[in-house]
Design an enzyme around this catalytic site. Structure first.
Site: not given
Length: 457
Positions: A156, A214
């Site tokens: 991320e 995810e």
């Protein structure tokens, strides 16, 4: 994980080998290719430190029975190196169990993983190399005949990269070179997507597979906030759209969330439960849904005033505060520079005449954990604040009170409702921090979700 719906990740796709037991892994824009077979894949995210070791074989087999083709986990730095250059490596056993079950594995090395886990990143290259070498020695990479077909570093970073300008881009380039130097992969690096919906995501390289690392089955629980819920219909629709739009790999985050044992819950006021409304609930039960939330504050406002009478002695005095969290950030632009602990207000000493002394500039220090945790002396029978836990004789309204009970060998349920802040241990191992005195308002809980529209937290 962060609140933005699309993230930039770095992945290393493993391939190449001449060993007779090796599995050759390749990819193109439309498939992961394993020994010449083109595959699209559903993956289950199961973080082994969030469950007991005894639970892992059952969790893995339940995922396989649910149609899962691979198991994914992060490698958490502080689990494996709680002391500098010292630590355990029980993730090896986890991937061996995955292999025994006939499933593939995905390893997310980090060291920065976010994932609502306390502490994120340190000496990245040293840690990455150490983990890779451990996996190589155990022969767990696919080219060695093991289960691991994909490895990831970083997580991320794309959400915050722009804040660092040219340095952010330079760091990503360094990550790519460092990963390739581990000699476990073939280039290029692959960017992927995290979020509730990733059907419109496109890799930056048109020859790379479209990977959803995810797929958030819901959201994590916060003290005092509503209990999150996302219907199976909405998730199924999102996955169908993803594959319809050219998706290759979908990872359910989480397939089993488990419990944030010990003090691993980060500084975002997240509960010990990491249930995540997942297919396997916090305790490993299949397709069960949790309905209990913990309440500390009102809604999403975590600011409050704390007042307590104190008695001071002549001379120097030390004021100690015991807190469930000291405000450690785990995500964001320059998160390591963010203030921690008591922030946003003054610390005042007020006498009966209402005269005030501002203690805010005074020296402060922070300590993590209790001395008894390190010494494994969690209960002192000679302590005036200790007591054997007996039904019907539970004292209330007393701070810092210890309870101890022998529970035998059969499965048990410990009901902590009605107690205040609780830190619990079983056989000397912390099972996390709890605030069971209140539960979330039921008006926030809903089973209604129109899967034709976007899920909202």
């Amino acid at each position: 994980m962060s609140k933005n719906l699309t993230q930039f990740l770095l992945l290393v796709s493993l391939a190449l080998s001449s060993s007779c037991s090796a599995v050759k892994v390749e990819y193109d824009a439309n498939a992961i290719i394993i020994d010449g077979q083109r595959k699209i894949m559903n993956v289950a995210s199961i973080h082994y430190p969030r469950s007991t070791e005894q639970m892992l074989p059952d969790l893995i087999m339940k995922a396989k029975d649910g149609g899962i083709g691979a198991i994914e986990t992060f490698i958490f730095w502080d689990v494996h190196e709680p002391r500098h250059r010292q630590g355990t490596w029980n993730f090896i056993k986890f991937f061996q169990l995955v292999h025994e079950a006939g499933l593939y594995g995905i390893i997310r090395i980090g060291p920065y993983v976010c994932a609502e886990w306390n502490y994120g990143q340190k000496e990245m290259e040293t840690f990455t190399t150490k983990i890779v070498n451990k996996v190589k020695v155990a022969k767990l990479f696919a080219p060695q005949g093991g289960p691991i077909i994909v490895a990831q570093i970083e997580n991320e970073y794309g959400n915050i990269m722009e804040g660092y300008g040219a340095a952010g881009k330079k760091y990503i380039e360094w990550c790519a070179k460092m990963a390739v130097a581990q000699n476990i992969s073939v280039p290029p690096m692959i960017n992927t997507c995290n979020g509730f919906y990733c059907d419109n995501f496109k890799p930056n390289n048109p020859k790379s597979p479209k990977m959803w690392t995810e797929n958030w089955t819901v959201w994590f629980k916060l003290w005092g906030s509503k209990d999150p819920h996302r219907t199976a219909e909405d998730i199924a629709f999102a996955v169908a759209r993803f594959f319809q739009m050219g998706g290759v790999l979908n990872t359910y985050y989480m397939y089993h969330g488990g419990t944030k044992l010990g003090c691993t819950s980060d500084g975002l006021y997240i509960t010990a439960s990491y249930d995540y409304d997942a297919s396997l609930d916090e305790f490993g039960n299949q397709f069960a849904k949790q309905a209990n939330g913990l309440q500390l504050v009102n809604g999403d406002d975590y600011s409050f005033e704390f007042e307590k009478p104190v008695s001071l002695e002549p001379g120097a005095n030390t004021i100690s505060l015991l807190s469930a969290t000291i405000g450690l950030p785990n995500y964001g632009f320059k998160y390591d520079m963010k203030p921690t602990g008591l922030v946003g207000g003054a610390v005042l000493l007020i006498n009966p005449a209402k005269n005030m002394i501002d203690l805010t500039p005074n020296t402060r220090s922070y300590g993590v954990g209790l001395d008894g945790e390190l010494s494994q002396r969690l209960f002192d029978p000679k302590s005036p604040n200790g007591n054997v836990f007996k039904a019907g004789q539970v004292p209330t309204g007393r701070p810092m009170f210890w309870y101890k009970a022998a529970m035998g060998t059969e499965p048990v349920v410990v009901d902590l409702l009605g107690m205040g802040k609780v830190h619990a241990w079983v056989n000397g191992k912390s099972i996390g921090r709890y605030l069971p005195a209140q539960i979330a308002d039921s008006k926030y809980c809903s089973n209604i979700c129109d899967y034709r529209s976007h899920y909202k937290k």
